[in-house]
Design a protein around this motif. Structure first.
Motif, short mmCIF file in Angstrom:
data_model
loop_
_atom_site.label_atom_id
_atom_site.label_comp_id
_atom_site.label_asym_id
_atom_site.label_seq_id
_atom_site.Cartn_x
_atom_site.Cartn_y
_atom_site.Cartn_z
N LYS A 1 0.83 -1.21 0.00
CA LYS A 1 0.00 0.00 0.00
C LYS A 1 0.86 1.26 0.00
O LYS A 1 0.61 2.21 -0.75
CB LYS A 1 -0.92 -0.03 1.24
N ASN A 2 1.90 1.26 0.83
CA ASN A 2 2.78 2.43 0.94
C ASN A 2 3.57 2.70 -0.33
O ASN A 2 3.98 3.83 -0.58
CB ASN A 2 3.72 2.29 2.13
N PHE A 3 3.80 1.66 -1.13
CA PHE A 3 4.55 1.83 -2.37
C PHE A 3 3.65 1.82 -3.61
O PHE A 3 4.12 1.74 -4.73
CB PHE A 3 5.65 0.77 -2.48
N GLY A 4 2.34 1.91 -3.38
CA GLY A 4 1.41 2.08 -4.49
C GLY A 4 1.13 0.82 -5.30
O GLY A 4 0.70 0.91 -6.45
N PHE A 5 1.35 -0.35 -4.69
CA PHE A 5 1.04 -1.61 -5.37
C PHE A 5 -0.23 -2.21 -4.79
O PHE A 5 -0.55 -1.98 -3.63
CB PHE A 5 2.18 -2.63 -5.20
N THR A 6 -0.91 -2.98 -5.58
CA THR A 6 -2.05 -3.74 -5.08
C THR A 6 -1.98 -5.15 -5.67
O THR A 6 -1.31 -5.37 -6.67
CB THR A 6 -3.39 -3.06 -5.44
N VAL A 7 -2.63 -6.07 -5.02
CA VAL A 7 -2.69 -7.45 -5.53
C VAL A 7 -3.97 -7.57 -6.35
O VAL A 7 -5.03 -7.14 -5.91
CB VAL A 7 -2.68 -8.46 -4.36
N ARG A 8 -3.84 -8.13 -7.54
CA ARG A 8 -5.00 -8.27 -8.44
C ARG A 8 -5.65 -9.64 -8.35
O ARG A 8 -6.86 -9.77 -8.45
CB ARG A 8 -4.58 -7.99 -9.87
N GLU A 9 -4.81 -10.71 -8.21
CA GLU A 9 -5.35 -12.07 -8.10
C GLU A 9 -4.27 -13.02 -7.62
O GLU A 9 -3.08 -12.70 -7.66
CB GLU A 9 -5.91 -12.54 -9.45
N ILE A 10 -4.73 -14.17 -7.17
CA ILE A 10 -3.85 -15.26 -6.75
C ILE A 10 -4.11 -16.43 -7.69
O ILE A 10 -5.26 -16.76 -7.97
CB ILE A 10 -4.14 -15.70 -5.29
N VAL A 11 -3.03 -17.07 -8.16
CA VAL A 11 -3.18 -18.20 -9.07
C VAL A 11 -2.38 -19.39 -8.53
O VAL A 11 -1.17 -19.26 -8.30
CB VAL A 11 -2.69 -17.86 -10.50
N ILE A 12 -3.08 -20.51 -8.27
CA ILE A 12 -2.38 -21.76 -7.97
C ILE A 12 -1.90 -22.23 -9.34
O ILE A 12 -2.68 -22.73 -10.14
CB ILE A 12 -3.31 -22.81 -7.32
N SER A 13 -0.63 -22.02 -9.61
CA SER A 13 -0.13 -22.05 -10.98
C SER A 13 0.48 -23.37 -11.43
O SER A 13 0.57 -23.63 -12.63
CB SER A 13 0.90 -20.94 -11.17
N ASP A 14 0.94 -24.19 -10.49
CA ASP A 14 1.65 -25.39 -10.91
C ASP A 14 1.58 -26.46 -9.83
O ASP A 14 1.34 -26.16 -8.66
CB ASP A 14 3.12 -25.04 -11.20
N LEU A 15 1.79 -27.68 -10.25
CA LEU A 15 1.85 -28.83 -9.34
C LEU A 15 2.95 -29.73 -9.85
O LEU A 15 2.86 -30.29 -10.94
CB LEU A 15 0.50 -29.58 -9.33
N ARG A 16 4.03 -29.82 -9.06
CA ARG A 16 5.18 -30.64 -9.45
C ARG A 16 5.55 -31.58 -8.32
O ARG A 16 5.80 -31.11 -7.21
CB ARG A 16 6.39 -29.76 -9.80
N GLU A 17 5.54 -32.86 -8.62
CA GLU A 17 5.90 -33.90 -7.63
C GLU A 17 5.11 -33.72 -6.33
O GLU A 17 5.64 -33.84 -5.23
CB GLU A 17 7.41 -33.87 -7.36
N GLY A 18 3.82 -33.42 -6.48
CA GLY A 18 2.94 -33.30 -5.32
C GLY A 18 3.02 -31.98 -4.58
O GLY A 18 2.37 -31.81 -3.56
N ILE A 19 3.81 -31.05 -5.08
CA ILE A 19 3.97 -29.75 -4.42
C ILE A 19 3.30 -28.68 -5.27
O ILE A 19 3.57 -28.56 -6.47
CB ILE A 19 5.47 -29.41 -4.22
N PHE A 20 2.43 -27.89 -4.62
CA PHE A 20 1.73 -26.80 -5.31
C PHE A 20 2.60 -25.54 -5.33
O PHE A 20 3.34 -25.28 -4.39
CB PHE A 20 0.41 -26.47 -4.60
N PHE A 21 2.45 -24.78 -6.40
CA PHE A 21 3.13 -23.50 -6.54
C PHE A 21 2.07 -22.44 -6.84
O PHE A 21 1.04 -22.75 -7.44
CB PHE A 21 4.14 -23.54 -7.70
#
Length: 199
Positions: free
Chosen positions: A69-89
């Protein structure tokens, strides 16, 4: 690649890993569930934001929000983007209004941050088809019951709730202060709800 919107269905203690929690995400317009095993501290960070409890001191994810907020950024969305060897990214998609930036993160941290910004969570069909679980209507009821169980006292919320009904407001306030002091935020939420009912 088309994204599928997810919603948080709940948190429950993990049956497979002691000290961990299962964060259950559900497909917005479907009956598939995406369970992700996360640590206790991340589960707590998600739970206190869902319950709208203000901790005694800012947590790491609150610090991230204030920093952005102090640096003028905001979050637009979250994406569960990958699954490798049972680990989510996951990826946190940020913007300063001009440029979009993507930050890699663990899903637990990404979701804890995402709910603080009130943004949507997404994943891809490939991940949901590989790791998702399809819930029947009976399973959905059982799942909801299981997600609601468990308090730090080890008793079901209903039993704990019954105990709270027998206490005075002063006793509840003292118990709430102790729970917040010990950072037992799920317990604090239940106590706070009981106090609210009486006001």
């Amino acid at each position: 690649m088309e994204k599928i919107k997810l919603e948080i269905l709940g948190l429950s203690p993990s049956q497979s890993q002691q000290g961990s929690f299962a964060l259950v995400l559900g497909e917005e317009y479907g009956n598939r569930r995406l369970p992700i095993i996360i640590g206790m501290f991340e589960a707590q960070a998600i739970a206190i934001e869902i319950e709208k409890i203000v901790p005694n001191r800012p947590m790491t994810h609150d610090l991230f929000k204030q920093f952005a907020k102090n640096f003028g950024f905001t979050v637009r969305e979250i994406v569960i983007s990958d699954l490798r060897e049972g680990i989510f990214f996951a990826r946190i998609v940020c913007s300063d209004g001009v440029q979009e930036t993507v930050v890699d993160a663990r899903p637990s941290d990404a979701i804890a941050i995402g709910i603080r910004f009130g943004v949507s969570i997404f994943t891809y069909e490939t991940i949901l088809s590989e790791a998702g679980i399809t819930a029947s209507s009976d399973e959905e009821e059982e799942e909801q019951e299981e997600l609601v169980r468990s308090t730090s006292s080890g008793k079901s919320p209903r039993a704990f709730g019954e105990q709270l009904k027998d206490m005075t407001v002063d006793e509840l306030q003292k118990m709430l202060d102790e729970a917040l002091g010990n950072e037992e935020y799920e317990r604090a939420a239940k106590i706070r709800d009981e106090i609210s009912k009486r006001n």
